[in-house]
Design an enzyme around this catalytic site. Structure first.
Site, PDB file in Angstrom:
ATOM      1  N   HIS A 272       0.849  -1.202   0.000  1.00 53.79           N
ATOM      2  CA  HIS A 272       0.000   0.000   0.000  1.00 53.79           C
ATOM      3  C   HIS A 272       0.880   1.246   0.000  1.00 53.79           C
ATOM      4  O   HIS A 272       1.705   1.423   0.881  1.00 53.79           O
ATOM      5  CB  HIS A 272      -0.910   0.014   1.234  1.00 53.79           C
ATOM      6  CG  HIS A 272      -2.110  -0.875   1.085  1.00 53.79           C
ATOM      7  ND1 HIS A 272      -3.278  -0.681   1.777  1.00 53.79           N
ATOM      8  CD2 HIS A 272      -2.311  -1.969   0.306  1.00 53.79           C
ATOM      9  CE1 HIS A 272      -4.154  -1.605   1.426  1.00 53.79           C
ATOM     10  NE2 HIS A 272      -3.594  -2.413   0.557  1.00 53.79           N
TER      11      HIS A 272
ATOM     12  N   TYR B  55      -9.018   5.550   7.521  1.00 54.82           N
ATOM     13  CA  TYR B  55      -9.154   5.924   8.934  1.00 54.82           C
ATOM     14  C   TYR B  55     -10.185   7.053   8.985  1.00 54.82           C
ATOM     15  O   TYR B  55      -9.922   8.151   8.490  1.00 54.82           O
ATOM     16  CB  TYR B  55      -7.821   6.438   9.489  1.00 54.82           C
ATOM     17  CG  TYR B  55      -6.765   5.362   9.695  1.00 54.82           C
ATOM     18  CD1 TYR B  55      -5.994   4.893   8.628  1.00 54.82           C
ATOM     19  CD2 TYR B  55      -6.521   4.831  10.960  1.00 54.82           C
ATOM     20  CE1 TYR B  55      -5.026   3.918   8.818  1.00 54.82           C
ATOM     21  CE2 TYR B  55      -5.544   3.856  11.161  1.00 54.82           C
ATOM     22  CZ  TYR B  55      -4.805   3.395  10.087  1.00 54.82           C
ATOM     23  OH  TYR B  55      -3.839   2.430  10.284  1.00 54.82           O
TER      24      TYR B  55
ATOM     25  N   PRO C 143      -3.958   0.213  18.750  1.00 55.40           N
ATOM     26  CA  PRO C 143      -3.697  -0.245  17.377  1.00 55.40           C
ATOM     27  C   PRO C 143      -3.801   0.831  16.296  1.00 55.40           C
ATOM     28  O   PRO C 143      -3.487   0.554  15.138  1.00 55.40           O
ATOM     29  CB  PRO C 143      -4.751  -1.332  17.150  1.00 55.40           C
ATOM     30  CG  PRO C 143      -5.793  -1.112  18.173  1.00 55.40           C
ATOM     31  CD  PRO C 143      -5.155  -0.435  19.322  1.00 55.40           C
TER      32      PRO C 143
ATOM     33  N   LYS D 299       1.375  -0.429  15.080  1.00 55.62           N
ATOM     34  CA  LYS D 299       2.794  -0.530  15.460  1.00 55.62           C
ATOM     35  C   LYS D 299       3.180  -1.773  16.260  1.00 55.62           C
ATOM     36  O   LYS D 299       4.365  -2.097  16.352  1.00 55.62           O
ATOM     37  CB  LYS D 299       3.177   0.711  16.299  1.00 55.62           C
ATOM     38  CG  LYS D 299       3.257   1.981  15.482  1.00 55.62           C
ATOM     39  CD  LYS D 299       4.510   2.011  14.626  1.00 55.62           C
ATOM     40  CE  LYS D 299       4.458   3.034  13.542  1.00 55.62           C
ATOM     41  NZ  LYS D 299       4.404   2.483  12.184  1.00 55.62           N
TER      42      LYS D 299
ATOM     43  N   TYR E 167       4.423   6.152   9.967  1.00 52.27           N
ATOM     44  CA  TYR E 167       3.553   5.036   9.583  1.00 52.27           C
ATOM     45  C   TYR E 167       4.344   3.963   8.825  1.00 52.27           C
ATOM     46  O   TYR E 167       4.204   2.773   9.097  1.00 52.27           O
ATOM     47  CB  TYR E 167       2.372   5.541   8.748  1.00 52.27           C
ATOM     48  CG  TYR E 167       1.222   4.568   8.700  1.00 52.27           C
ATOM     49  CD1 TYR E 167       0.135   4.670   9.562  1.00 52.27           C
ATOM     50  CD2 TYR E 167       1.229   3.498   7.790  1.00 52.27           C
ATOM     51  CE1 TYR E 167      -0.912   3.754   9.523  1.00 52.27           C
ATOM     52  CE2 TYR E 167       0.194   2.584   7.747  1.00 52.27           C
ATOM     53  CZ  TYR E 167      -0.878   2.715   8.618  1.00 52.27           C
ATOM     54  OH  TYR E 167      -1.913   1.808   8.585  1.00 52.27           O
TER      55      TYR E 167
HETATM   56  P1  RFL Z   1       1.912 -12.244  21.213  1.00 49.88           P
HETATM   57  O1  RFL Z   1       1.504 -12.278  19.782  1.00 49.88           O
HETATM   58  O2  RFL Z   1       0.859 -11.945  22.214  1.00 49.88           O
HETATM   59  O3  RFL Z   1       2.552 -13.670  21.521  1.00 49.88           O
HETATM   60  C1  RFL Z   1       2.852 -14.098  22.841  1.00 49.88           C
HETATM   61  C2  RFL Z   1       2.859 -15.617  22.851  1.00 49.88           C
HETATM   62  O4  RFL Z   1       3.214 -16.058  24.156  1.00 49.88           O
HETATM   63  C3  RFL Z   1       2.328 -17.098  24.548  1.00 49.88           C
HETATM   64  N1  RFL Z   1       2.299 -17.141  26.023  1.00 49.88           N
HETATM   65  C4  RFL Z   1       2.936 -18.064  26.757  1.00 49.88           C
HETATM   66  N2  RFL Z   1       3.697 -19.119  26.419  1.00 49.88           N
HETATM   67  C5  RFL Z   1       4.207 -19.872  27.433  1.00 49.88           C
HETATM   68  N3  RFL Z   1       3.957 -19.629  28.750  1.00 49.88           N
HETATM   69  C6  RFL Z   1       3.211 -18.560  29.128  1.00 49.88           C
HETATM   70  N4  RFL Z   1       2.997 -18.317  30.415  1.00 49.88           N
HETATM   71  C7  RFL Z   1       2.650 -17.740  28.115  1.00 49.88           C
HETATM   72  N5  RFL Z   1       1.869 -16.630  28.131  1.00 49.88           N
HETATM   73  C8  RFL Z   1       1.658 -16.287  26.856  1.00 49.88           C
HETATM   74  C9  RFL Z   1       1.019 -16.732  23.896  1.00 49.88           C
HETATM   75  O5  RFL Z   1       0.137 -17.849  23.760  1.00 49.88           O
HETATM   76  C10 RFL Z   1       1.499 -16.208  22.560  1.00 49.88           C
HETATM   77  O6  RFL Z   1       1.593 -17.224  21.593  1.00 49.88           O
HETATM   78  O7  RFL Z   1       3.102 -11.246  21.461  1.00 49.88           O
HETATM   79  P2  RFL Z   1       4.349 -10.768  20.526  1.00 49.88           P
HETATM   80  O8  RFL Z   1       5.021 -11.954  19.942  1.00 49.88           O
HETATM   81  O9  RFL Z   1       5.099  -9.794  21.321  1.00 49.88           O
HETATM   82  O10 RFL Z   1       3.634 -10.036  19.284  1.00 49.88           O
HETATM   83  C11 RFL Z   1       2.956  -8.828  19.464  1.00 49.88           C
HETATM   84  C12 RFL Z   1       1.802  -8.703  18.461  1.00 49.88           C
HETATM   85  O11 RFL Z   1       1.012  -9.875  18.500  1.00 49.88           O
HETATM   86  C13 RFL Z   1       0.945  -7.463  18.743  1.00 49.88           C
HETATM   87  O12 RFL Z   1       1.749  -6.370  19.077  1.00 49.88           O
HETATM   88  C14 RFL Z   1       0.083  -7.065  17.519  1.00 49.88           C
HETATM   89  O13 RFL Z   1      -0.883  -8.039  17.232  1.00 49.88           O
HETATM   90  C15 RFL Z   1      -0.607  -5.716  17.779  1.00 49.88           C
HETATM   91  N6  RFL Z   1      -1.520  -5.324  16.684  1.00 49.88           N
HETATM   92  C16 RFL Z   1      -1.034  -4.747  15.526  1.00 49.88           C
HETATM   93  N7  RFL Z   1       0.287  -4.589  15.349  1.00 49.88           N
HETATM   94  C17 RFL Z   1       0.767  -4.098  14.176  1.00 49.88           C
HETATM   95  O14 RFL Z   1       1.980  -3.972  14.051  1.00 49.88           O
HETATM   96  N8  RFL Z   1      -0.046  -3.737  13.127  1.00 49.88           N
HETATM   97  C18 RFL Z   1      -1.382  -3.862  13.231  1.00 49.88           C
HETATM   98  O15 RFL Z   1      -2.092  -3.584  12.265  1.00 49.88           O
HETATM   99  C19 RFL Z   1      -1.930  -4.355  14.472  1.00 49.88           C
HETATM  100  N9  RFL Z   1      -3.262  -4.469  14.630  1.00 49.88           N
HETATM  101  C20 RFL Z   1      -2.894  -5.503  16.822  1.00 49.88           C
HETATM  102  C21 RFL Z   1      -3.754  -5.053  15.775  1.00 49.88           C
HETATM  103  C22 RFL Z   1      -3.442  -6.125  17.952  1.00 49.88           C
HETATM  104  C23 RFL Z   1      -4.804  -6.278  18.049  1.00 49.88           C
HETATM  105  N10 RFL Z   1      -5.286  -6.955  19.198  1.00 49.88           N
HETATM  106  C24 RFL Z   1      -6.204  -8.021  19.145  1.00 49.88           C
HETATM  107  C25 RFL Z   1      -4.593  -6.806  20.460  1.00 49.88           C
HETATM  108  C26 RFL Z   1      -5.121  -5.187  15.871  1.00 49.88           C
HETATM  109  C27 RFL Z   1      -5.654  -5.766  17.026  1.00 49.88           C
HETATM  110  C28 RFL Z   1      -7.159  -5.839  17.114  1.00 49.88           C
HETATM  111  C1  PHB Z   2      -5.688  -4.297  10.774  1.00 48.19           C
HETATM  112  O1  PHB Z   2      -5.752  -4.551   9.558  1.00 48.19           O
HETATM  113  O2  PHB Z   2      -6.019  -5.136  11.637  1.00 48.19           O
HETATM  114  C2  PHB Z   2      -5.233  -2.980  11.222  1.00 48.19           C
HETATM  115  C3  PHB Z   2      -4.766  -2.066  10.290  1.00 48.19           C
HETATM  116  C4  PHB Z   2      -4.350  -0.803  10.692  1.00 48.19           C
HETATM  117  C5  PHB Z   2      -4.396  -0.477  12.031  1.00 48.19           C
HETATM  118  C6  PHB Z   2      -4.841  -1.391  12.966  1.00 48.19           C
HETATM  119  C7  PHB Z   2      -5.275  -2.653  12.559  1.00 48.19           C
HETATM  120  O3  PHB Z   2      -4.016   0.760  12.423  1.00 48.19           O
END
Ligand code: RFL
Ligand code: PHB
Length: 390
Positions: free
Chosen positions: A72, A200, A291, A295, A383
């Site tokens: 994008h 957005y 989110p 990041k 971004y």
């Molecule tokens: P994770 O992905 O939470 O993985 C942690 C892992 O550790 C396991 N775990 C354990 N294992 C052993 N013993 C324990 N006691 C444990 N406790 C936990 C878990 O099961 C899991 O497998 O962390 P990590 O690796 O630091 O990754 C971080 C990302 O997942 C997170 O920052 C992103 O998903 C945030 N996020 C977004 N980030 C972006 O860069 N771009 C995005 O567009 C974006 N959109 C989002 C998001 C997060 C969202 N939610 C649901 C929080 C959109 C949403 C809605």
């Molecule tokens: C997503 O696609 O889940 C998404 C994209 C942009 C954001 C947050 C989440 O800022």
């Protein structure tokens, strides 16, 4: 069992760390609480910064991303029925990659397994010991049997609700936190995206975001109460509210079956320092961003880059400078991403606490971004992503 780096958590942080360490000749074992099917199916982030896309490509795990990901070159900010496009390509020469987190997780798991890497799924009761000594270990249970993993370094990659952060004594860490008075109601729908680029939308009824997972799957979000009761949101109500918030002449929202719904609270969080003795925290275990700036996953990849460089030097030559400055190096980038995520969130959401004056200032700030190449460039630079190591 013994390894060089014991990694807790098979999310993006833990898996990418294990992959990069392997490329540098360092052994690791990952302990993950959940099953492989669960972590491979967990729907989360969708936007990769340019430097993270490059890292995945350069380290040999970018094949499917290049085939299926959607580059994008800009995003749309929509307010009062008007669109303003932030043109990443023109302003920074870069793009972002829309490619779902669960596919990155699948790609990394496949790469680790193909290279003989060890990921122990469904490890219970994981606990960290003796990180202030040069012989730390992790205890856990597997199939009801108590086991221990001896290692030189422990990498806490277990997300915000994991156990690693708590392994640093409360007296040795400080937390910085902000909770926002709203959450996001997110849906996944079998509908072609209604826009080629992310939208957005800042609307009087609240923020909305149009994103996507593929040419046939849309990901959409609505600002809602942090404790919103999802059962009150029928599919019809969700589509009607999305349609209102995305209103613009000539725009129509493509609808389709909703396959997943959920509410995410919004929080900013940082723990300092990100290291205690031989324990290093990475990704969501150390910091959470709302989110709005996309990041979270990208910050996890940046922490992994810093730690890989430091551990490679240490295991090769005993050099400790990289490990000693790990926390400081990561936090410099973490706080820049915190600032950006907080700013995007403050700029685009509706705050019920705002006075009429504050609301007008918020609208003027958005207008100031639209009207200024300099301000649009700052947004675009942040971004598409700052360099992984600052
Ligand atoms: P994770 O992905 O939470 O993985 C942690 C892992 O550790 C396991 N775990 C354990 N294992 C052993 N013993 C324990 N006691 C444990 N406790 C936990 C878990 O099961 C899991 O497998 O962390 P990590 O690796 O630091 O990754 C971080 C990302 O997942 C997170 O920052 C992103 O998903 C945030 N996020 C977004 N980030 C972006 O860069 N771009 C995005 O567009 C974006 N959109 C989002 C998001 C997060 C969202 N939610 C649901 C929080 C959109 C949403 C809605
Ligand atoms: C997503 O696609 O889940 C998404 C994209 C942009 C954001 C947050 C989440 O800022």
């Amino acid at each position: 069992m013994r390894t060089q780096v014991g990694i807790i958590g098979a999310g993006p942080a833990g898996l990418l760390l294990s992959h990069l360490l392997h490329l540098n000749g360092i052994e690791s074992v990952i302990l993950e609480a959940r099953s492989r099917a669960y972590v491979e199916g967990r729907i989360r982030a969708g936007v990769l910064e340019h430097p993270v896309e490059q890292l995945l490509t350069e380290t040999g795990v970018g094949m499917r991303m290049r085939a299926e990901g959607l580059p994008h070159e800009g995003v749309i900010l929509r307010t009062e029925g008007r669109d303003h496009r932030i043109d990443f390509k023109a302003l920074t020469g870069k793009h972002v990659m829309v490619y779902p987190q669960h596919k990155i997780v699948q790609d990394l798991i496949a790469a680790r397994i193909a290279a003989g890497g060890q990921i122990l799924f469904e490890a219970e009761g994981v606990s960290i010991h003796d990180v202030r000594t040069d012989a730390p270990y992790i205890s856990y249970e597997m199939d009801g049997r108590a086991t221990r993993l001896d290692c030189a370094i422990v990498a806490g990659c277990d997300g915000f609700h994991g156990i690693s952060r708590e392994a640093i004594p409360a007296s040795a860490r400080q937390s910085f936190e902000r909770e926002y008075p709203f959450g996001w109601l997110g849906i996944l729908a079998d509908a072609a995206p209604s826009s080629e680029e992310l939208v957005y939308a800042s609307h009087d009824r609240g923020f909305a975001l149009l994103s996507m997972r593929s040419p046939t799957v849309s990901r959409l979000y609505l600002q809602c109460a942090p404790d919103e009761d999802i059962s009150q949101w029928s599919d019809d109500r969700i589509w009607a509210e999305l349609s209102t918030r995305f209103t613009r002449d000539g725009f129509s929202l493509r609808e389709g079956p909703i396959t997943q719904k959920g509410v995410t609270p919004m929080r900013s969080f940082v723990v300092e320092p990100m290291q205690y003795g031989r324990l290093f925290l990475l990704g969501d275990a150390a910091h959470i961003v709302p989110p709005t700036g996309a990041k979270g996953l990208n910050l996890a990849a940046a922490d992994v880059s810093v730690l890989t460089r430091a551990l490679t030097a240490w295991f090769r030559s005993g050099a400790t400078a990289g490990l000693d400055s790990y926390s400081e190096t990561c936090l410099r980038r973490v706080w820049k991403a915190q600032r950006f995520s907080w700013w995007m969130t403050s700029l685009l959401h509706r705050f019920s606490s705002h006075t009429p004056f504050e609301r007008r200032v918020q609208q003027a700030e958005l207008d100031a971004v639209f009207g200024s190449v300099a301000a649009s460039t700052v947004l675009a630079e942040n971004y598409v992503g700052l360099p992984l190591i600052l």
